[in-house]
Design a protein around this motif. Sequence first.
Motif, PDB file in Angstrom:
ATOM      1  N   LEU A 232       0.808  -1.223   0.000  1.00  0.00           N
ATOM      2  CA  LEU A 232       0.000   0.000   0.000  1.00  0.00           C
ATOM      3  C   LEU A 232       0.843   1.277   0.000  1.00  0.00           C
ATOM      4  N   GLY A 233       2.167   1.147   0.083  1.00  0.00           N
ATOM      5  CA  GLY A 233       3.043   2.302  -0.040  1.00  0.00           C
ATOM      6  C   GLY A 233       3.439   2.999   1.248  1.00  0.00           C
ATOM      7  N   ALA A 234       3.238   2.377   2.377  1.00  0.00           N
ATOM      8  CA  ALA A 234       3.528   3.024   3.664  1.00  0.00           C
ATOM      9  C   ALA A 234       5.013   3.178   3.965  1.00  0.00           C
ATOM     10  N   HIS A 235       5.863   2.429   3.291  1.00  0.00           N
ATOM     11  CA  HIS A 235       7.281   2.411   3.663  1.00  0.00           C
ATOM     12  C   HIS A 235       8.221   2.869   2.550  1.00  0.00           C
ATOM     13  N   ASP A 236       7.680   3.413   1.497  1.00  0.00           N
ATOM     14  CA  ASP A 236       8.480   3.739   0.325  1.00  0.00           C
ATOM     15  C   ASP A 236       9.024   5.170   0.373  1.00  0.00           C
ATOM     16  N   SER A 237       9.835   5.421   1.375  1.00  0.00           N
ATOM     17  CA  SER A 237      10.543   6.696   1.470  1.00  0.00           C
ATOM     18  C   SER A 237      11.938   6.394   1.999  1.00  0.00           C
ATOM     19  N   PRO A 238      12.923   7.195   1.668  1.00  0.00           N
ATOM     20  CA  PRO A 238      14.286   6.916   2.140  1.00  0.00           C
ATOM     21  C   PRO A 238      14.382   6.801   3.663  1.00  0.00           C
TER      22      PRO A 238
END
Length: 136
Positions: free
Chosen positions: A83-89
Amino acid sequence: FDASIEEILHIITSVGYAGVYPKVFGERRGSELANAMDIARGGYFRTVPRRYPASAWYSYDDRTCDYGCQCTEYLYWAITSVLGAHDSPRRRRDIGHEWRLFNRELVEEGDPQIYKLILAPKYKLPSKLPDGKYRE
């Protein structure tokens, strides 16, 4: 990042889904969820191992977390990554020691068993992260 999402999802999956679909989401060895988790951890471990195999992409190391708890955590990581919750540096740095598949593409490619399971329409698992906007 909001930790309440994790805790609420744990309740929904460990009580709801595991209870309704024990052969699929049961938090015990032999369920579809547990079989996928054992692959993700590089083998079956009844308790948290001192060291996970280098091939493991899920390496949760909380020694108070038994096998069932590990299943709950694994399902959380998979769903929220898709779902995209962890896609940050920053988030990747924060979670890299226990979860390596931080986005949808990595889960689809690296863990196809759990990917297919959580996207199966029949189970109606969450398909969008809460964002605080609930009116159109």
